[in-house]
Design a protein around this motif. Structure first.
Motif, PDB file in Angstrom:
ATOM      1  N   ASN A 215      37.441 -40.815   9.477  1.00 31.54           N
ATOM      2  CA  ASN A 215      36.130 -41.156  10.456  1.00 31.54           C
ATOM      3  C   ASN A 215      35.525 -40.165  11.115  1.00 31.54           C
ATOM      4  OD1 ASN A 215      36.405 -44.483  10.661  1.00 31.54           O
ATOM      5  ND2 ASN A 215      38.512 -44.125  10.910  1.00 31.54           N
ATOM      6  N   VAL A 216      36.197 -39.225  11.656  1.00 27.42           N
ATOM      7  CA  VAL A 216      35.369 -38.046  11.993  1.00 27.42           C
ATOM      8  C   VAL A 216      34.464 -37.481  11.153  1.00 27.42           C
ATOM      9  CG1 VAL A 216      35.414 -35.739  12.852  1.00 27.42           C
ATOM     10  CG2 VAL A 216      37.022 -37.281  13.897  1.00 27.42           C
ATOM     11  N   LEU A 217      34.924 -37.205   9.643  1.00 32.65           N
ATOM     12  CA  LEU A 217      33.901 -36.608   8.840  1.00 32.65           C
ATOM     13  C   LEU A 217      32.612 -37.802   8.537  1.00 32.65           C
ATOM     14  CD1 LEU A 217      33.594 -34.662   6.644  1.00 32.65           C
ATOM     15  CD2 LEU A 217      34.769 -36.031   4.889  1.00 32.65           C
ATOM     16  N   ALA A 218      33.081 -39.016   8.768  1.00 31.77           N
ATOM     17  CA  ALA A 218      32.045 -40.163   8.290  1.00 31.77           C
ATOM     18  C   ALA A 218      30.872 -40.017   9.489  1.00 31.77           C
ATOM     19  CB  ALA A 218      32.476 -41.211   8.261  1.00 31.77           C
ATOM     20  N   TRP A 219      31.427 -40.267  10.828  1.00 37.74           N
ATOM     21  CA  TRP A 219      30.731 -40.738  11.853  1.00 37.74           C
ATOM     22  C   TRP A 219      29.937 -39.277  12.792  1.00 37.74           C
ATOM     23  CZ3 TRP A 219      29.322 -44.863  10.218  1.00 37.74           C
ATOM     24  CH2 TRP A 219      30.188 -45.787   9.502  1.00 37.74           C
ATOM     25  N   GLU A 220      30.744 -38.129  12.583  1.00 37.02           N
ATOM     26  CA  GLU A 220      30.501 -36.961  13.345  1.00 37.02           C
ATOM     27  C   GLU A 220      29.739 -35.829  12.467  1.00 37.02           C
ATOM     28  OE1 GLU A 220      31.467 -39.250  15.791  1.00 37.02           O
ATOM     29  OE2 GLU A 220      33.334 -38.918  14.600  1.00 37.02           O
ATOM     30  N   PHE A 221      29.780 -36.234  11.082  1.00 35.56           N
ATOM     31  CA  PHE A 221      29.067 -35.213  10.274  1.00 35.56           C
ATOM     32  C   PHE A 221      28.023 -35.648   9.230  1.00 35.56           C
ATOM     33  CE2 PHE A 221      32.947 -33.003  11.865  1.00 35.56           C
ATOM     34  CZ  PHE A 221      32.303 -31.827  12.121  1.00 35.56           C
ATOM     35  N   MET A 222      28.671 -36.627   8.461  1.00 32.97           N
ATOM     36  CA  MET A 222      27.882 -37.274   7.330  1.00 32.97           C
ATOM     37  C   MET A 222      26.800 -37.994   7.763  1.00 32.97           C
ATOM     38  SD  MET A 222      29.016 -35.901   4.338  1.00 32.97           S
ATOM     39  CE  MET A 222      28.329 -37.023   3.048  1.00 32.97           C
ATOM     40  N   PHE A 223      26.821 -39.020   8.809  1.00 26.26           N
ATOM     41  CA  PHE A 223      25.860 -39.691   9.260  1.00 26.26           C
ATOM     42  C   PHE A 223      24.817 -38.961   9.914  1.00 26.26           C
ATOM     43  CE2 PHE A 223      23.728 -43.397  11.359  1.00 26.26           C
ATOM     44  CZ  PHE A 223      23.927 -44.343  10.229  1.00 26.26           C
ATOM     45  N   PRO A 224      25.161 -38.311  10.881  1.00 26.07           N
ATOM     46  CA  PRO A 224      24.394 -37.594  11.715  1.00 26.07           C
ATOM     47  C   PRO A 224      23.591 -36.529  10.866  1.00 26.07           C
ATOM     48  CG  PRO A 224      26.331 -37.578  12.987  1.00 26.07           C
ATOM     49  CD  PRO A 224      26.623 -37.946  11.575  1.00 26.07           C
ATOM     50  N   PHE A 225      24.015 -35.961   9.927  1.00 23.48           N
ATOM     51  CA  PHE A 225      23.280 -35.120   9.068  1.00 23.48           C
ATOM     52  C   PHE A 225      22.231 -35.756   8.320  1.00 23.48           C
ATOM     53  CE2 PHE A 225      22.774 -32.572   5.188  1.00 23.48           C
ATOM     54  CZ  PHE A 225      22.470 -31.188   5.809  1.00 23.48           C
ATOM     55  N   GLY A 226      22.605 -37.150   7.664  1.00 21.60           N
ATOM     56  CA  GLY A 226      21.545 -37.979   6.956  1.00 21.60           C
ATOM     57  C   GLY A 226      20.326 -38.184   8.108  1.00 21.60           C
ATOM     58  N   LEU A 227      20.653 -38.398   9.362  1.00 24.98           N
ATOM     59  CA  LEU A 227      19.701 -38.809  10.147  1.00 24.98           C
ATOM     60  C   LEU A 227      18.618 -37.430  10.470  1.00 24.98           C
ATOM     61  CD1 LEU A 227      21.128 -41.545  10.630  1.00 24.98           C
ATOM     62  CD2 LEU A 227      20.734 -41.198  13.147  1.00 24.98           C
ATOM     63  N   VAL A 248      19.496 -40.782   2.040  1.00 25.10           N
ATOM     64  CA  VAL A 248      20.174 -41.739   1.510  1.00 25.10           C
ATOM     65  C   VAL A 248      21.562 -41.582   1.268  1.00 25.10           C
ATOM     66  CG1 VAL A 248      20.140 -43.325  -0.366  1.00 25.10           C
ATOM     67  CG2 VAL A 248      18.061 -42.855   0.555  1.00 25.10           C
ATOM     68  N   PHE A 249      21.966 -40.484   0.613  1.00 30.34           N
ATOM     69  CA  PHE A 249      23.093 -39.982   0.352  1.00 30.34           C
ATOM     70  C   PHE A 249      24.152 -40.081   1.301  1.00 30.34           C
ATOM     71  CE2 PHE A 249      26.526 -36.716  -0.269  1.00 30.34           C
ATOM     72  CZ  PHE A 249      27.098 -37.134  -1.386  1.00 30.34           C
ATOM     73  N   CYS A 250      23.706 -39.324   2.495  1.00 28.79           N
ATOM     74  CA  CYS A 250      24.603 -38.981   3.579  1.00 28.79           C
ATOM     75  C   CYS A 250      25.251 -40.343   4.390  1.00 28.79           C
ATOM     76  CB  CYS A 250      24.167 -38.130   4.636  1.00 28.79           C
ATOM     77  SG  CYS A 250      23.978 -36.440   3.984  1.00 28.79           S
ATOM     78  N   PRO A 251      24.041 -41.045   4.629  1.00 30.54           N
ATOM     79  CA  PRO A 251      24.705 -42.455   5.284  1.00 30.54           C
ATOM     80  C   PRO A 251      25.426 -43.384   4.562  1.00 30.54           C
ATOM     81  CG  PRO A 251      22.364 -42.053   6.175  1.00 30.54           C
ATOM     82  CD  PRO A 251      22.944 -40.940   4.837  1.00 30.54           C
ATOM     83  N   VAL A 252      25.113 -43.395   3.229  1.00 30.40           N
ATOM     84  CA  VAL A 252      25.803 -44.444   2.290  1.00 30.40           C
ATOM     85  C   VAL A 252      27.185 -43.699   2.297  1.00 30.40           C
ATOM     86  CG1 VAL A 252      26.075 -45.140  -0.146  1.00 30.40           C
ATOM     87  CG2 VAL A 252      23.989 -45.260   0.840  1.00 30.40           C
ATOM     88  N   HIS A 317      15.212 -49.664  11.809  1.00 21.56           N
ATOM     89  CA  HIS A 317      16.118 -48.804  11.222  1.00 21.56           C
ATOM     90  C   HIS A 317      16.533 -47.535  11.935  1.00 21.56           C
ATOM     91  CE1 HIS A 317      17.301 -47.124   7.340  1.00 21.56           C
ATOM     92  NE2 HIS A 317      16.468 -45.791   7.613  1.00 21.56           N
ATOM     93  N   HIS A 318      15.560 -47.122  12.664  1.00 21.91           N
ATOM     94  CA  HIS A 318      15.973 -45.912  13.439  1.00 21.91           C
ATOM     95  C   HIS A 318      16.850 -46.180  14.717  1.00 21.91           C
ATOM     96  CE1 HIS A 318      11.666 -43.667  12.125  1.00 21.91           C
ATOM     97  NE2 HIS A 318      12.782 -43.849  11.333  1.00 21.91           N
ATOM     98  N   GLY A 319      16.788 -47.390  15.357  1.00 27.48           N
ATOM     99  CA  GLY A 319      17.366 -47.917  16.330  1.00 27.48           C
ATOM    100  C   GLY A 319      18.898 -47.981  16.030  1.00 27.48           C
ATOM    101  N   PHE A 320      18.795 -48.660  14.941  1.00 24.08           N
ATOM    102  CA  PHE A 320      20.507 -48.858  14.360  1.00 24.08           C
ATOM    103  C   PHE A 320      20.919 -47.457  14.026  1.00 24.08           C
ATOM    104  CE2 PHE A 320      19.330 -53.445  12.906  1.00 24.08           C
ATOM    105  CZ  PHE A 320      19.808 -53.799  14.071  1.00 24.08           C
ATOM    106  N   GLY A 321      20.258 -46.430  13.494  1.00 21.53           N
ATOM    107  CA  GLY A 321      20.880 -45.413  13.371  1.00 21.53           C
ATOM    108  C   GLY A 321      21.479 -44.660  14.406  1.00 21.53           C
ATOM    109  N   TYR A 322      20.684 -44.594  15.492  1.00 22.96           N
ATOM    110  CA  TYR A 322      20.966 -43.812  16.650  1.00 22.96           C
ATOM    111  C   TYR A 322      22.224 -44.509  17.426  1.00 22.96           C
ATOM    112  CZ  TYR A 322      16.325 -41.483  15.935  1.00 22.96           C
ATOM    113  OH  TYR A 322      15.368 -40.797  15.549  1.00 22.96           O
ATOM    114  N   ASP A 323      22.314 -45.913  17.267  1.00 18.13           N
ATOM    115  CA  ASP A 323      23.395 -46.461  17.762  1.00 18.13           C
ATOM    116  C   ASP A 323      24.591 -46.436  17.342  1.00 18.13           C
ATOM    117  OD1 ASP A 323      21.732 -47.863  19.683  1.00 18.13           O
ATOM    118  OD2 ASP A 323      21.314 -49.782  18.451  1.00 18.13           O
TER     119      ASP A 323
END
Length: 389
Positions: A215-227, A248-252, A317-323
């Motif tokens: 979960n740390v890898l997903a939500w603290e690194f991959m997802f923020p890096f995609g944004l 596309v790759f990082c959030p997925v 799209h942006h709002g959900f990403g930041y949330d």
């Protein structure tokens, strides 16, 4: 002269023994001196929580005399030793819990631990003829005489634990550190052996670590890096379409990892009957729901650039990403708190977030400068119609 020296040595030795504490904690159970000079046939050094067990078992009468010794987490804390008729685990155990009462006196109470919290003193499934608690030198001891049921023994499932505080006669929750989670084993009363303590909860701890790391890898690194790539690389023509593929790759990938992390969390929850981490669980469910909604909007509901609903789509799209980013960061910290990790790991987590924050602020400043410079340059260029005029 020699006689007087010997007499003096004997006097000092007698005084030393006189003022020795009734119960002492040492590196091995065999070197411990118990209060009232009580002696037991067997003893063992329990593998966690600096705890020791002394006992004498009389099979013909099914009587177990025991002394359990451990340092509570704080002077106002508690210690517990229990037998679980079903398995070496906390829920279902028949416990003896010692603590200091409001009047300052030590006591031992019986507890039928039917769940992880919200239980009080209650009768247990076997007879306890004598109980006593002794506190000395920051060590708490339980002395008891138990009459075991005829169908129980000589091999028992034992569980022991320590805690930091008691409220209105009810022990508060203990820590969830590794040594607390491993404080259970199988005890053979006749052979004087304990077994299984080291491996009882290893599998569960590994799943918890897996849950946290994924979960740390997903939500603290991959997802923020995609944004980050979408916001700060999309302004460069040379980065097209590379930034889009990364975005596309990082959030997925983060979403897939999040599903794995959520699955392990549900599994751990199902195996922990009576344990409720409501906030952590609800935030995790909200994360999965937001991610699914964002993927739906991003892949299947994206209008063309010239469409009138494009601005509304970008806002969602942006709002959900930041949330998702904020919720993931908060929930990961809540998870660290639940797992009761060492303080250094919480500090490391905060430092990583701070570094991320500094990088974002710098990128934001650079991006705005580039955008404003471009606008300024475009507004300064004369249009073709004016030139012909």
């Amino acid at each position: 002269m020699v006689s007087s020296c010997c007499s003096l040595v004997l006097v000092f030795l007698a005084l030393f023994l006189l003022f020795q504490p009734c119960t002492s904690s040492s590196s091995t159970c065999t070197s411990q001196i118990l209060s009232k000079n009580r002696l037991f046939a067997n003893c063992t050094d329990l593998p966690s929580l600096s705890s020791y067990l002394h006992w004498t078992y009389t099979p013909s009468k099914s009587i177990l005399n025991l002394a359990f010794i451990a340092p509570p987490t704080s002077p106002n804390g508690w210690i517990s030793w229990a037998i679980n008729p079903i398995a070496p685990k906390m829920v279902g155990s028949q416990a003896l819990i010692a603590y200091q009462q409001d009047n300052g006196l030590m006591t031992v109470k019986t507890f039928n631990v039917s769940r992880y919290s919200g239980f009080g003193p209650s009768p247990i499934s076997f007879e306890v003829q004598e109980m006593e608690a002794v506190y000395a030198n920051d060590v708490l001891s339980i002395f008891a005489t138990i009459v075991l049921p005829k169908n129980m023994g000589p091999v028992l499932n034992q569980v022991w634990q320590v805690g930091s505080s008691v409220t209105n006669g009810i022990p508060n929750a203990h820590s969830f550190k590794d040594e607390n989670l491993k404080s259970m084993a199988v005890l053979d009363l006749t052979k004087g052996e304990t077994s299984g303590a080291a491996a009882v909860d290893d599998k569960r701890i590994k799943w918890k670590l897996c849950h946290g790391i994924v979960n740390v890898l997903a939500w603290e690194f991959m997802f923020p890096f995609g944004l980050t790539t979408a916001r700060y690389l999309s302004i460069f023509q040379s980065a097209i379409p590379c930034w889009f593929y990364i975005h596309v790759f990082c959030p997925v990938s983060a979403s897939l990892l999040g599903l794995v992390g959520g699955g392990t969390g549900l599994m751990l929850g199902n195996e922990s009957k009576g344990v409720q981490h409501t906030s952590h669980r609800n935030m995790g469910i909200a994360l999965i729901a937001l991610v699914a909604l964002r993927l739906l909007i991003g892949f299947f509901l994206r209008p063309k650039k010239e469409h009138k609903y494009r601005k509304c789509w970008k806002f969602c799209h942006h709002g959900f990403g930041y949330d998702i980013t904020v919720l993931g960061i908060v929930n990961a910290y809540v998870g660290l708190d639940i797992f009761d990790v060492a303080k250094k790991w919480k500090i490391a987590y905060i430092v990583v977030l701070a570094v991320w924050g500094v990088i974002i602020v710098m990128l934001e400043a650079v991006t705005w400068k580039i955008v404003l410079d471009r606008k300024s340059n475009n507004s300064a260029k004369p249009c073709d119609g004016n030139e012909k005029a």
